[in-house]
Design a protein around this motif. Structure first.
Motif, short mmCIF file in Angstrom:
data_model
loop_
_atom_site.label_atom_id
_atom_site.label_comp_id
_atom_site.label_asym_id
_atom_site.label_seq_id
_atom_site.Cartn_x
_atom_site.Cartn_y
_atom_site.Cartn_z
N ARG A 121 3.88 -2.82 11.24
CA ARG A 121 4.11 -3.84 10.21
C ARG A 121 4.84 -3.24 9.03
N ILE A 122 5.54 -4.10 8.30
CA ILE A 122 6.15 -3.69 7.04
C ILE A 122 5.65 -4.62 5.94
N SER A 123 5.58 -4.11 4.73
CA SER A 123 5.03 -4.89 3.63
C SER A 123 6.07 -5.85 3.07
N ILE A 124 5.61 -7.04 2.69
CA ILE A 124 6.48 -8.00 2.03
C ILE A 124 6.62 -7.68 0.55
N GLY A 125 5.80 -6.71 0.08
CA GLY A 125 5.84 -6.31 -1.32
C GLY A 125 4.69 -6.83 -2.15
N PRO A 127 0.64 -6.85 -1.64
CA PRO A 127 -0.46 -6.44 -0.75
C PRO A 127 -1.40 -7.58 -0.34
N ASP A 130 0.25 -9.50 2.31
CA ASP A 130 0.25 -8.71 3.55
C ASP A 130 -1.07 -8.90 4.31
N ARG A 131 -2.17 -8.87 3.57
CA ARG A 131 -3.48 -9.06 4.21
C ARG A 131 -3.58 -10.46 4.81
N GLY A 135 -1.57 -8.01 8.06
CA GLY A 135 -1.06 -6.66 7.94
C GLY A 135 0.38 -6.56 7.48
N GLY A 136 1.06 -7.68 7.35
CA GLY A 136 2.45 -7.67 6.91
C GLY A 136 3.36 -8.33 7.93
N GLU A 163 10.78 -4.07 -2.30
CA GLU A 163 9.88 -3.20 -1.54
C GLU A 163 10.67 -2.34 -0.56
N ARG A 167 11.23 1.89 -0.50
CA ARG A 167 11.00 2.72 0.68
C ARG A 167 12.27 3.36 1.21
#
Length: 369
Positions: A121-125, A127, A130-131, A135-136, A163, A167
């Protein structure tokens, strides 16, 4: 099957919109049948889910077949009866399945959970969001971000890009509705630094570009620049209704040749939806263009966020069918204060939190508990 049926529903909706009925009662009946068609799409999804868990779906499948037959023959009363029976069977089977797997999951369920957990998964920016999405975002897939004006679609999309920059990724904003200079001006009140976000101005020149030679490539590439260097380019094609996803995709191909972008924000598809389709033939072409654009980005491993205004709930748009998940943003006024909420409508192949959660836009970013 779900996609094919969804496209069929959209075609029926187009026919309804473009062909005036002889009598209001006829139009009302057509709308009822359309709503039932969407119910059938949802039944198909539920049946597939139960079948994947090993549940015997023979009874509910029989009711679904009868509902389809009633739909084809436009027998609305019989259609409602069979859909109701199918829903009751699904509810009964779902409750039984939950009770049988309570405490100790079955081997099939355990494998499914393990498979979901192993997907990167990657984060949408955000948190908290994401949860909510389990998980993203799954990388390399397209997602839909819907909401009315002022709900925070563009800001959440830019958070997704920022985000990526944090990274060390290459990110791109495709600006369709607003020129980059206006987006930059609207962001001044937030204090966000988006100057390093690479931007592709889809206008001017969104209309199909005819002719060959180096001039065309120079024109396409010249429309891309860092958001911090955006300037007013004058009249835009979008203002004249000259919008084409095909030409936007052509620009993306040129832009992505020297730079392998991993995150793209397409803001937004609403204008294309509203202006580029006026006849049944044009509507079919637009569906093909949406599919081509999203497939082009997915084949290159790009995680894409597509923003859009909410569509008619009785019509499944191509972007709703072809994207892998959807986040809905809403806004509610309480006195002089605007309260914003986010809800994950769907996430294919992933568990998610379907409840509505409030979020806040601050100078330090978007926060969601």
């Amino acid at each position: 099957l779900e996609i094919d049926l969804g496209l069929t529903i959209s075609r029926e909706a187009d026919r309804s919109a473009l062909s005036p009925s002889a009598h209001p009662l006829v139009e009302a009946e057509r709308q009822r049948l359309l709503a039932r068609s969407i119910d059938i799409v949802r039944l198909v999804t539920d049946i597939n889910y139960l079948a994947a868990l090993g549940v015997n779906v023979t009874r509910v499948q029989a009711e679904l077949d009868r509902a389809r037959e009633a739909l084809r023959e436009e027998r609305s009363e019989a259609l409602s009866i069979h859909i109701g029976l199918a829903r009751a069977i699904i509810q009964e089977a779902t409750i039984a399945q939950r009770e049988s797997t309570a405490g100790v999951p079955s081997e099939r369920v355990a494998r499914a959970d393990a498979g979901t957990a192993s997907i990167p998964r990657i984060s949408i920016g955000v948190p908290g969001l994401d949860r909510m999405m389990g998980g993203g975002l799954v990388p390399g897939r397209p997602y839909l971000l819907t909401g009315g004006p002022g709900t925070g679609k563009t800001l959440l999309g830019l958070t997704f890009l920022l985000e990526g920059l944090r990274r060390g990724e290459e990110v791109l904003l495709v600006a369709v509705d607003e020129p980059p200079v206006e987006i930059l001006e609207n962001l001044r009140s937030t204090g966000w630094d988006v100057s390093k976000v690479q931007t592709l101005d889809a206008n001017p020149g969104t209309r199909l570009i005819k002719g060959k030679g180096d001039g065309r490539s120079m024109r396409l590439i010249a429309d891309m620049e860092p958001l911090g260097e955006a300037s007013d380019r004058g009249p835009r094609a979008v203002d004249n209704g000259e919008v084409s996803l095909q030409s936007i995709q052509m620009k993306l191909k040129h832009a992505m040749t020297p730079r392998p972008f991993s995150r793209v924000l397409f803001d937004s598809i609403t204008t294309v939806r509203r202006l580029s389709a006026r006849t049944v033939g044009e509507l079919q072409i637009r569906r093909a263009e949406v599919q081509s654009l999203l497939r082009f980005l997915s084949e290159r491993g790009v995680t894409t966020l597509v923003t859009a205004m909410p569509a008619d709930p009785l019509i499944l748009t191509p972007e709703e069918i072809l994207t892998r998940g959807e986040v809905l943003l809403t806004r509610k006024w309480v006195g002089d204060h605007a309260l914003r909420y986010a809800r994950v409508v769907r996430m294919r192949g992933s568990d998610h939190d379907p409840e509505q959660h409030p979020f806040a836009i601050t100078s330090n970013g978007i926060f969601l508990e």
